[in-house]
Each structure stands twice: as C-alpha cells, then as structure tokens.
Scaffold this motif. Structure first.
Motif, PDB file in Angstrom:
ATOM      1  N   GLN A 243       0.812  -1.221   0.000  1.00 35.11           N
ATOM      2  CA  GLN A 243       0.000   0.000   0.000  1.00 35.11           C
ATOM      3  C   GLN A 243       0.843   1.268   0.000  1.00 35.11           C
ATOM      4  O   GLN A 243       0.344   2.345  -0.310  1.00 35.11           O
ATOM      5  CB  GLN A 243      -0.956   0.018   1.197  1.00 35.11           C
ATOM      6  N   PHE A 244       2.140   1.151   0.327  1.00 36.48           N
ATOM      7  CA  PHE A 244       2.995   2.339   0.366  1.00 36.48           C
ATOM      8  C   PHE A 244       3.762   2.575  -0.934  1.00 36.48           C
ATOM      9  O   PHE A 244       4.530   3.524  -1.038  1.00 36.48           O
ATOM     10  CB  PHE A 244       3.985   2.238   1.529  1.00 36.48           C
ATOM     11  N   LEU A 245       3.547   1.718  -1.926  1.00 37.76           N
ATOM     12  CA  LEU A 245       4.231   1.900  -3.205  1.00 37.76           C
ATOM     13  C   LEU A 245       3.556   3.030  -3.973  1.00 37.76           C
ATOM     14  O   LEU A 245       2.341   3.041  -4.136  1.00 37.76           O
ATOM     15  CB  LEU A 245       4.174   0.608  -4.012  1.00 37.76           C
ATOM     16  N   GLN A 246       4.354   3.987  -4.452  1.00 37.19           N
ATOM     17  CA  GLN A 246       3.789   5.175  -5.086  1.00 37.19           C
ATOM     18  C   GLN A 246       4.586   5.576  -6.315  1.00 37.19           C
ATOM     19  O   GLN A 246       5.727   5.189  -6.501  1.00 37.19           O
ATOM     20  CB  GLN A 246       3.791   6.367  -4.093  1.00 37.19           C
ATOM     21  N   GLY A 247       3.969   6.412  -7.148  1.00 37.21           N
ATOM     22  CA  GLY A 247       4.653   7.086  -8.242  1.00 37.21           C
ATOM     23  C   GLY A 247       5.235   6.141  -9.272  1.00 37.21           C
ATOM     24  O   GLY A 247       4.682   5.088  -9.593  1.00 37.21           O
ATOM     25  N   LYS A 248       6.387   6.535  -9.823  1.00 40.26           N
ATOM     26  CA  LYS A 248       7.025   5.761 -10.881  1.00 40.26           C
ATOM     27  C   LYS A 248       7.481   4.395 -10.386  1.00 40.26           C
ATOM     28  O   LYS A 248       7.610   3.455 -11.175  1.00 40.26           O
ATOM     29  CB  LYS A 248       8.214   6.539 -11.449  1.00 40.26           C
ATOM     30  N   SER A 249       7.725   4.283  -9.088  1.00 38.84           N
ATOM     31  CA  SER A 249       8.111   2.983  -8.537  1.00 38.84           C
ATOM     32  C   SER A 249       6.982   1.978  -8.686  1.00 38.84           C
ATOM     33  O   SER A 249       7.216   0.790  -8.909  1.00 38.84           O
ATOM     34  CB  SER A 249       8.498   3.121  -7.067  1.00 38.84           C
ATOM     35  N   ARG A 276      -7.841  -4.666  -5.558  1.00 41.14           N
ATOM     36  CA  ARG A 276      -8.740  -3.702  -6.203  1.00 41.14           C
ATOM     37  C   ARG A 276      -8.723  -2.343  -5.518  1.00 41.14           C
ATOM     38  O   ARG A 276      -9.104  -1.327  -6.119  1.00 41.14           O
ATOM     39  CB  ARG A 276     -10.172  -4.244  -6.210  1.00 41.14           C
ATOM     40  N   ASP A 277      -8.283  -2.280  -4.250  1.00 44.18           N
ATOM     41  CA  ASP A 277      -8.270  -1.016  -3.506  1.00 44.18           C
ATOM     42  C   ASP A 277      -6.913  -0.320  -3.572  1.00 44.18           C
ATOM     43  O   ASP A 277      -6.738   0.735  -2.958  1.00 44.18           O
ATOM     44  CB  ASP A 277      -8.627  -1.259  -2.036  1.00 44.18           C
ATOM     45  N   LEU A 278      -5.957  -0.870  -4.313  1.00 38.56           N
ATOM     46  CA  LEU A 278      -4.632  -0.247  -4.423  1.00 38.56           C
ATOM     47  C   LEU A 278      -4.666   0.792  -5.539  1.00 38.56           C
ATOM     48  O   LEU A 278      -4.211   0.552  -6.669  1.00 38.56           O
ATOM     49  CB  LEU A 278      -3.571  -1.312  -4.694  1.00 38.56           C
ATOM     50  N   ASP A 279      -5.205   1.966  -5.227  1.00 38.25           N
ATOM     51  CA  ASP A 279      -5.457   2.978  -6.246  1.00 38.25           C
ATOM     52  C   ASP A 279      -4.198   3.482  -6.928  1.00 38.25           C
ATOM     53  O   ASP A 279      -4.244   4.012  -8.030  1.00 38.25           O
ATOM     54  CB  ASP A 279      -6.198   4.177  -5.628  1.00 38.25           C
ATOM     55  N   MET A 280      -3.042   3.364  -6.254  1.00 40.17           N
ATOM     56  CA  MET A 280      -1.815   3.897  -6.837  1.00 40.17           C
ATOM     57  C   MET A 280      -1.273   3.011  -7.945  1.00 40.17           C
ATOM     58  O   MET A 280      -0.364   3.409  -8.688  1.00 40.17           O
ATOM     59  CB  MET A 280      -0.754   4.101  -5.753  1.00 40.17           C
ATOM     60  N   LEU A 281      -1.811   1.782  -8.072  1.00 43.43           N
ATOM     61  CA  LEU A 281      -1.342   0.871  -9.104  1.00 43.43           C
ATOM     62  C   LEU A 281      -2.188   0.982 -10.361  1.00 43.43           C
ATOM     63  O   LEU A 281      -3.387   1.248 -10.302  1.00 43.43           O
ATOM     64  CB  LEU A 281      -1.388  -0.575  -8.595  1.00 43.43           C
ATOM     65  N   LEU A 404     -12.297  11.239  -6.710  1.00 48.89           N
ATOM     66  CA  LEU A 404     -10.904  11.120  -7.146  1.00 48.89           C
ATOM     67  C   LEU A 404     -10.632  11.821  -8.468  1.00 48.89           C
ATOM     68  O   LEU A 404      -9.477  11.922  -8.886  1.00 48.89           O
ATOM     69  CB  LEU A 404     -10.521   9.639  -7.288  1.00 48.89           C
ATOM     70  N   SER A 405     -11.701  12.310  -9.113  1.00 47.51           N
ATOM     71  CA  SER A 405     -11.564  12.904 -10.441  1.00 47.51           C
ATOM     72  C   SER A 405     -11.166  14.374 -10.348  1.00 47.51           C
ATOM     73  O   SER A 405     -10.970  14.927  -9.260  1.00 47.51           O
ATOM     74  CB  SER A 405     -12.889  12.782 -11.202  1.00 47.51           C
ATOM     75  N   SER A 406     -11.085  15.027 -11.509  1.00 41.67           N
ATOM     76  CA  SER A 406     -10.753  16.455 -11.561  1.00 41.67           C
ATOM     77  C   SER A 406     -12.004  17.326 -11.650  1.00 41.67           C
ATOM     78  O   SER A 406     -11.901  18.528 -11.900  1.00 41.67           O
ATOM     79  CB  SER A 406      -9.846  16.724 -12.776  1.00 41.67           C
ATOM     80  N   ARG A 407     -13.163  16.757 -11.472  1.00 42.72           N
ATOM     81  CA  ARG A 407     -14.414  17.535 -11.547  1.00 42.72           C
ATOM     82  C   ARG A 407     -14.420  18.647 -10.506  1.00 42.72           C
ATOM     83  O   ARG A 407     -14.007  18.439  -9.359  1.00 42.72           O
ATOM     84  CB  ARG A 407     -15.635  16.635 -11.334  1.00 42.72           C
ATOM     85  N   ARG A 408     -14.901  19.831 -10.898  1.00 43.16           N
ATOM     86  CA  ARG A 408     -14.852  21.004 -10.038  1.00 43.16           C
ATOM     87  C   ARG A 408     -16.227  21.514  -9.645  1.00 43.16           C
ATOM     88  O   ARG A 408     -16.343  22.601  -9.086  1.00 43.16           O
ATOM     89  CB  ARG A 408     -14.087  22.142 -10.745  1.00 43.16           C
ATOM     90  N   SER A 409     -17.286  20.774  -9.922  1.00 45.91           N
ATOM     91  CA  SER A 409     -18.622  21.234  -9.543  1.00 45.91           C
ATOM     92  C   SER A 409     -18.758  21.220  -8.027  1.00 45.91           C
ATOM     93  O   SER A 409     -18.138  20.406  -7.338  1.00 45.91           O
ATOM     94  CB  SER A 409     -19.700  20.350 -10.172  1.00 45.91           C
ATOM     95  N   ARG A 436      -1.894  11.740  -3.186  1.00 44.20           N
ATOM     96  CA  ARG A 436      -1.778  10.642  -4.156  1.00 44.20           C
ATOM     97  C   ARG A 436      -3.011   9.761  -4.136  1.00 44.20           C
ATOM     98  O   ARG A 436      -3.470   9.294  -5.179  1.00 44.20           O
ATOM     99  CB  ARG A 436      -0.522   9.815  -3.865  1.00 44.20           C
ATOM    100  N   ARG A 437      -3.563   9.522  -2.944  1.00 46.25           N
ATOM    101  CA  ARG A 437      -4.753   8.675  -2.846  1.00 46.25           C
ATOM    102  C   ARG A 437      -6.001   9.363  -3.361  1.00 46.25           C
ATOM    103  O   ARG A 437      -7.004   8.703  -3.641  1.00 46.25           O
ATOM    104  CB  ARG A 437      -4.960   8.231  -1.387  1.00 46.25           C
ATOM    105  N   PHE A 438      -5.963  10.685  -3.472  1.00 51.95           N
ATOM    106  CA  PHE A 438      -7.104  11.435  -4.009  1.00 51.95           C
ATOM    107  C   PHE A 438      -6.815  11.865  -5.454  1.00 51.95           C
ATOM    108  O   PHE A 438      -6.843  13.032  -5.796  1.00 51.95           O
ATOM    109  CB  PHE A 438      -7.411  12.659  -3.137  1.00 51.95           C
ATOM    110  N   GLY A 439      -6.505  10.884  -6.284  1.00 49.85           N
ATOM    111  CA  GLY A 439      -6.361  11.153  -7.700  1.00 49.85           C
ATOM    112  C   GLY A 439      -5.054  11.800  -8.098  1.00 49.85           C
ATOM    113  O   GLY A 439      -4.987  12.468  -9.140  1.00 49.85           O
TER     114      GLY A 439
END
Length: 476
Positions: A243-249, A276-281, A404-409, A436-439
């Motif tokens: 769960q701590f793996l992030q970014g390009k790694s 399925r809950d590992l959003d960074m992957l 998690l999206s970029s929606r701004r409404s 990172r976990r929020f998109g």
C-alpha cells in the motif's frame, strides 16, 4: 577552521544542535531524538527513523527545517531521503563504502569539501541488493496458526516448498489484512523456508519503501537498467507493505511483475487491502494481482489470541527464571487485548518485564495495571482512506470515482474537501500520501482543503455537527 574535514557523525551533531535551537527542546525530543544520519551521497542526505509514522510526520512537517540545518553546516546537501529502520538497520544504503576508500592513501589528504566518511565494514553479499533484512525469529515454526490465518499459512508453506524445489505455485500470491496479523511474518517465513540462507538462491524480500528507495537511487545514479535487470533475474520476489508503493516505482513494479510472471518466477505480495483497492497501481497491475491467489487474513478470534499468548508465555518461561503465566492471566490477555498480534506479544513482554524488575508474581491484577493502555486501545478503530472515501461517497451521494476525479462542480468539490480533511484528521498519512490517494493531487491542494474545511466548521455549526457525525460513522 584548520582544514581538517569533519566526519559525518560530527556534522550531524552540529545539525541536531541547530534543530534543537530552531524548534525547542520539547519538540526536538518528541520528533528528532531518534533521527539518525545514515550517509551522504553526492547532494543527498540519507536519514532514518525507527517507525513509519515518525518518518511520515517528519517528512510532512519538518523536512524544510532539516534541510535548512544541513545547508547551514554543509552547503553540498540539497536533498533529503528518509527511510524506516528495520531491525535497527536502515537498508538499503545508497553507497556501501569500498574498503579502498575507507582511509586515504599514505602521503595524501582527504578532500576538504565533504565530511569524511568513517570506516565501515562492507556489507555481506546478500545485503548489496537484496533489500530489507529478514528477521530470523519469523519462521513457520514460530507462527501460531488458527482459523483466521490457516489458509494463508497453508498457501505460504506450499509456495516455500515449491520455491525450494525450483518450481512455482499459485503465482502471484497476494496476502492482505489489517496491521499486525502476520503478513510480514509469513513473507519472512517463506524466504527462510525457501532457502534464504543459501547464497546460490536469488531470494529478494523488499518492503515497498525499500523497493522505491532502490528504484529512485538507481535512477539518480543512472543505473536504472542494471537495477531492473537484477530484479528480473530473481527466483523469488517478496514485496511487503504494498500500500505504500507510489509514483514511478509503482509503474516499475508493474513492469517487473509482468516480466517475472512471464518468466514463471514466483512473486508474493502483502498489503493492507485487496488488490482492487490499491489505487496507486495501474489497472493492469491490479488485475494481474487479482488474477493470482488473493488470500485474506481476518481478525484474530479468541481461540487464536489465546494460542498466541500461550505460546509467547511458554517461550518467556523458558528464557526467564521464575516467570509463570497462570491460566487466568492468559485468559485475561486473550479477552481484552484484541487489536492485533503485536499487541499480544507486547502484553506478554510487559508482564515479563514487570515480573523481572519488581519480582511481583504475574497475576490478573498486575495485568490490569500494566496493560491498561492496550485495553483502552482496543476501542480505537484503525481508519483507512478507503473507509473515508466509502462513507463520504455514501453520505453525500457522490460516486467514489468523482471524488478522485478532476471535476470542479460544487456538489463534488465540497465532499472531496471534507474527505481530505477527515483523512488528515483520522489517519497518520502525510499530506503527499493523501494527495496521491485522491487522484494524484499535490500536497498543497490537500492542505488548502483541510484549512478550508476547518474555517467552514468555525463559521457553520451545522457543518461541524455533520462532520462529527461522519467521524462517528467511521469510528464505529
């Protein structure tokens, strides 16, 4: 100055003194007393701390102050890297010192522009690129089995047996549970049983932190290709704390996983949530992990807790004279310490220490006094960002993907800000981790959201009550 170079140890003593003057003695003792300098390589200072929480907190709140203190004493340092010490050691190191560089040649003087590195014994071959140190106490023999973990144990034994015989079983294997239920123990046990002590076997155990550290360091040294080739030649790869793996790694892990599976090499991964809950992957990586054997370890039941306490008590009785755990004490610990296995181990250790220091017999009364904070902690639920996203999504009727999206409404922005505020308030995650976990948002976005919600709560009593309701829902 007389031109004699200072050692890294002397440099860090000066830096600690600057930090203490800058933040005050109380703050220094709380956050920096256990901060160590491991090494300085080029413009990067490698620092270590004993816990992941401390690492996250210092990076989020004091990284700039530490860097300023370094620059004031040694201008070459422009970057910091923090790692968590495993078994008292920070691994992998950036640059093991060659023996020929430990001391200057006769008739020469060391350069005065860098702190002199103190002579350090070269690490054994297995540590050069094998990542985290294995714990010799974490074997199958010391693992206590019960209904909540018997499937995971059976799978781990089969994987180790197959690896020992140069075959592959259940590939990849993904073990998940909340903290302290034995994931790391099983990964260590697999490594030992598969022949970790045999130098001819390529067995690699890495925490996600160490995987990222290896990869980032390889990129910085322009040796990423060599790192990838080394990693893809392993026979058994074990990755902990996924769960701590992030970014390009995380991307590189996906490539490595695909290569190893294609080449029929065994991969075992452990994390605190299902794939399925590992959003960074990447979705393809999550799919590959889900397509293997996914094994949960559920919360310990009373029988398993009693078995663990009984085993630890027996071990303590053989090591310390006069230590005896009556059945009533074992039953008490098993009933009231329900958080996780490490707290059960800690409970036994505390009572042994109390007995050895005071010579007071181990009784229920002694246990009640000694374990009071562990009993209270059983009421505190560990809250995950995934829990926050689920509750906020359901409460405000906003799809999780929109949060998690970029929606701004407005109907999405406000719940998203509240979710970020709750993540900062109720978890130990750092601002960058939350972002990172929020998109994949920047930490400054998270900080803005937290401050915005705090101000809104001051101005709007109804909103404050609504957020308190959300906190109660998460803590139930």
């Amino acid at each position: 100055m007389d031109g004699k170079p200072i050692t890294e140890r002397e440099l860090f003593i000066r830096i600690r003194a600057r930090l203490k003057a800058a933040v005050g003695e109380d703050v220094f003792n709380s956050w920096f007393a256990r901060l160590d300098l491991e090494e300085i390589v080029d413009d990067l200072a490698h620092l270590s701390v004993p816990t992941r929480f401390l690492c996250s907190w210092i990076q989020s709140n004091y990284a700039e102050k530490i860097l300023d203190a370094f620059k004031a004493e040694f201008a070459d340092v422009a970057r910091l890297h923090f790692t968590v010490r495993i078994n008292g050691q920070a691994r992998p190191r950036l640059a093991p010192l060659p023996e020929s560089a430990a001391e200057p040649q006769a008739g020469t003087s060391p350069p005065t522009s860098r702190p002199a590195r103190e002579s350090v014994a070269a690490p054994p071959r297995a540590d050069a690129l094998s990542g985290g140190a294995l714990d010799p106490k974490m074997t199958f023999d010391s693992f206590v089995a019960g209904a909540p973990n018997e499937i995971a144990l059976g799978v781990a034994r089969q994987v180790a047996h197959a690896a020992l015989n140069n075959t592959v079983s259940f590939n990849p294997v993904y073990i998940h549970s909340t903290v302290g239920l034995g994931k790391s123990h099983l990964l260590n046990a697999i490594a030992w049983a598969a022949g970790a002590g045999d130098a001819s076997r390529s067995i690699v155990y890495l925490t996600a932190d160490h995987f990222m550290y290896h990869f980032i360091t390889a990129v910085q040294r322009q040796s990423a290709l060599a790192f990838k080739e080394w990693l893809r030649r392993v026979d058994l790869l074990l990755i902990d704390d996924m769960q701590f793996l992030q970014g390009k790694s995380a991307t590189e892990f996906g490539h490595t996983l695909g290569t190893l599976l294609t080449g029929a090499k065994q991969v075992v991964v452990a994390g605190d949530s299902p794939p399925r809950d590992l959003d960074m992957l990447d979705e393809r990586v999550r799919s590959r992990l889900s397509g293997g054997l996914v094994v949960p370890i559920t919360g310990f039941d009373l029988d398993l807790r009693r078995a663990i306490v009984t085993r630890r008590a027996e071990q303590a009785s053989t090591r310390f004279a006069g230590v005896h755990f009556p059945p009533a004490v074992i039953d008490y610990i098993s009933r009231v310490v329900i958080s996780h296995g490490r707290d059960l181990d800690g409970a036994v250790n505390r009572l042994v220490a109390a007995n050895q220091l005071t010579h007071e017999p181990i009784t229920v009364a002694l246990a009640e006094r000694t374990l009071a904070d562990l009993v209270r902690s059983r009421e505190a639920k560990r809250i995950r960002i995934e829990d926050i996203l689920r509750i906020v999504s359901r409460h405000y009727k906003v799809p999780r993907n929109d949060l998690l999206s970029s929606r701004r409404s407005r109907d999405v922005v406000r719940p998203r800000q509240i979710a970020m505020y709750l993540a900062k308030s109720l978890t130990s995650r750092s601002l960058p981790e939350i972002g990172r976990r929020f998109g994949g948002r920047d930490h400054t976005t998270v900080l803005h959201s937290v401050r915005k919600v705090e101000q809104l709560m001051k101005d709007d009593g109804d909103l404050a009550q609504e957020i308190e309701l959300l906190k109660r829902m998460l803590e139930e």
